[in-house]
Enzyme design. Structure first.
Site, mmCIF file in Angstrom:
data_model
loop_
_atom_site.group_PDB
_atom_site.id
_atom_site.type_symbol
_atom_site.label_atom_id
_atom_site.label_comp_id
_atom_site.label_asym_id
_atom_site.label_seq_id
_atom_site.Cartn_x
_atom_site.Cartn_y
_atom_site.Cartn_z
ATOM 1 N N HIS A 42 0.851 -1.204 0.000
ATOM 2 C CA HIS A 42 0.000 0.000 0.000
ATOM 3 C C HIS A 42 0.883 1.249 0.000
ATOM 4 C CE1 HIS A 42 -3.803 -2.094 0.723
ATOM 5 N NE2 HIS A 42 -3.115 -2.909 1.490
ATOM 6 N N GLU A 43 1.945 1.206 0.806
ATOM 7 C CA GLU A 43 2.867 2.350 0.915
ATOM 8 C C GLU A 43 3.520 2.652 -0.432
ATOM 9 O OE1 GLU A 43 5.581 2.113 4.209
ATOM 10 O OE2 GLU A 43 7.072 3.393 3.272
ATOM 11 N N ARG A 44 4.045 1.614 -1.071
ATOM 12 C CA ARG A 44 4.785 1.838 -2.330
ATOM 13 C C ARG A 44 3.859 2.316 -3.436
ATOM 14 N NH1 ARG A 44 8.481 -3.389 -0.876
ATOM 15 N NH2 ARG A 44 9.677 -2.221 0.659
#
Ligand SMILES: Cc1cc2nc3c(=O)[nH]c(=O)nc-3n(C[C@H](O)[C@H](O)[C@H](O)COP(=O)(O)OP(=O)(O)OC[C@H]3O[C@@H](n4cnc5c(N)ncnc54)[C@H](O)[C@@H]3O)c2cc1C
Length: 378
Positions: free
Chosen positions: A240-242
């Site tokens: 999700h972060e990337r």
């Protein structure tokens, strides 16, 4: 092609908010960091912080396309410090609580983050462990109804203002990747210290901190999911972060090209506007070509996510490509501005400083290459 009228109406409301509530303050926030409680409360009231999350906890219950719209619009923020702070709240520190957290954690912390009442941070990196997450030393030892937390974390975005951290710690030694716990750590617990606010090359509107934990007693109910599974949860949360990087980068690359073309049309050198120089025109066209590839890869990933497919390979490629492209374009556009590009009054100089993080944070380029190679089986 990808977005319908409802998406576009949502896009317009996000853009209005950024134009009114964020961009006019960016110069001031670059000097002294964005006031997160104030900003997030306003965003929470508009539903911007919980797009995909369950309405039961205050979320909007919408899909990845809406999330992509928000992330694309955040690419228009005049500096990546604020978009990074927002992405930490929505896509870096809360997905694991949503996916694996107990009812108690969701009701208290996910709800608080979605409403903008609580500021969240993600605490994984340590002074001796960045790319090699497995090497972290911060330890959580179970003592009755709590875990005693000892260690330190560094480079933590939102770190000086956070109300809670989603924190990875070692809980054992013998289980390999199953020896870690992911915890929700409230920052008002005794023994928690913000040891330093860090001074950075870019992302200056974002606050980044070094944190210290001295026998912090974290209640057992603040463990996310099962003890021992924290590393696995964090690897999933990293996806999700990337992904957050891709939509904002393709929008910002387009903005940088647009502002550079405007400048080149006006700047007369050797008797003609610079935009007439073929070498510059071709360079700009080449960046547009690469940016279109990034944009289409972004939408391909969203389609795969909507289909419930594993996107680790594509997100690793996209994150790697986005980081390299934005650094190339920011540097190249600054060059086309000449001396004016080197002046702080010119926005491109901020983008140049800010873009450098994209190949380091959220897993450096070398880590992305390694993931891709491993997934390809060599
Ligand atoms: C502004 C900023 C904000 C951040 N925010 C957060 C946050 O909110 N939360 C958080 O937990 N972390 C955060 N980080 C940390 C970030 O994720 C790490 O900096 C990043 O993962 C790299 O780790 P490192 O700095 O320890 O570099 P190192 O791991 O020491 O690596 C140094 C260099 O060596 C390269 N390298 C590593 N392994 C290999 C290999 N096998 N082969 C070849 N090259 C290799 C790396 O790619 C890198 O270029 C932030 C960092 C910055 C700068």
């Amino acid at each position: 092609m990808y977005f319908n009228e409802t998406h576009e109406a949502f896009r317009a409301s996000v853009r209005r908010f950024i134009d009114r509530e964020i961009n006019p303050h960016m110069d001031e926030w670059e000097e002294k960091s964005v006031p997160l409680h104030d900003l997030f409360k306003k965003m929470g009231e508009l539903g911007f912080l919980g797009i995909r999350y369950d309405p039961k906890y205050g979320g909007q219950g919408l899909d990845y396309w809406y999330e992509t719209v928000l992330l694309e619009e955040a690419g228009h923020i005049r500096g990546f410090g604020v978009s990074t702070a927002i992405a930490v709240q929505t896509n870096m520190a809360t997905p694991a609580i949503d996916a694996f957290g107990s009812e108690y954690l969701k009701d208290k912390y996910l709800r608080g983050a979605i409403a903008g009442d609580l500021v969240a941070a993600i605490a994984v990196t340590e002074p001796d462990a960045g790319s090699d997450v497995f090497a972290i030393k911060t330890r959580a030892v179970r003592k009755g109804d709590h875990y005693l937390l000892n260690g330190s974390k560094t480079y933590i975005t939102n770190g000086t203002q956070a109300d809670f951290l989603t924190l990875l710690a070692k809980t054992g030694d013998d289980g390999g990747y199953h020896s870690f716990g992911l915890f929700v750590v409230p920052t008002d617990l005794p023994g928690f210290v913000v040891s330093k606010k860090l001074d950075k090359l870019g992302l200056r509107s974002s606050d980044t901190a070094e944190l210290f934990f001295d026998n912090v007693a974290v209640p057992v109910e603040n463990l996310i999911g099962d003890e021992g599974e924290g590393f696995i949860y964090q690897m999933k949360q990293f996806q999700h972060e990337r992904f957050t990087i891709l939509p904002g980068v393709h929008v910002c690359v387009q903005d940088m090209i647009d502002m550079t073309v405007d400048y080149l049309k006006k700047r007369i050198v050797f008797g003609k506007p610079l935009i007439t120089k073929q070498v510059l025109r071709h360079r700009l066209a080449g960046w547009l070509m690469k940016n279109e590839c990034l944009k289409q890869l972004t939408y391909h990933i969203v389609r795969m996510k909507m289909d419930g497919r594993d996107v680790t390979r594509e997100i690793s490629m996209g994150k790697l490509f986005a980081g390299q492209l934005i650094a190339e374009v920011a540097s190249g556009c600054l060059q086309m501005f000449g001396g004016m590009g080197f002046m702080n009054e010119t926005l491109i100089s901020r983008y140049f400083r800010d873009s450098r993080i994209m190949s380091i944070g959220a897993g450096a380029d070398e880590v992305m290459y390694e993931i891709i190679a491993r997934l390809e089986g060599f």
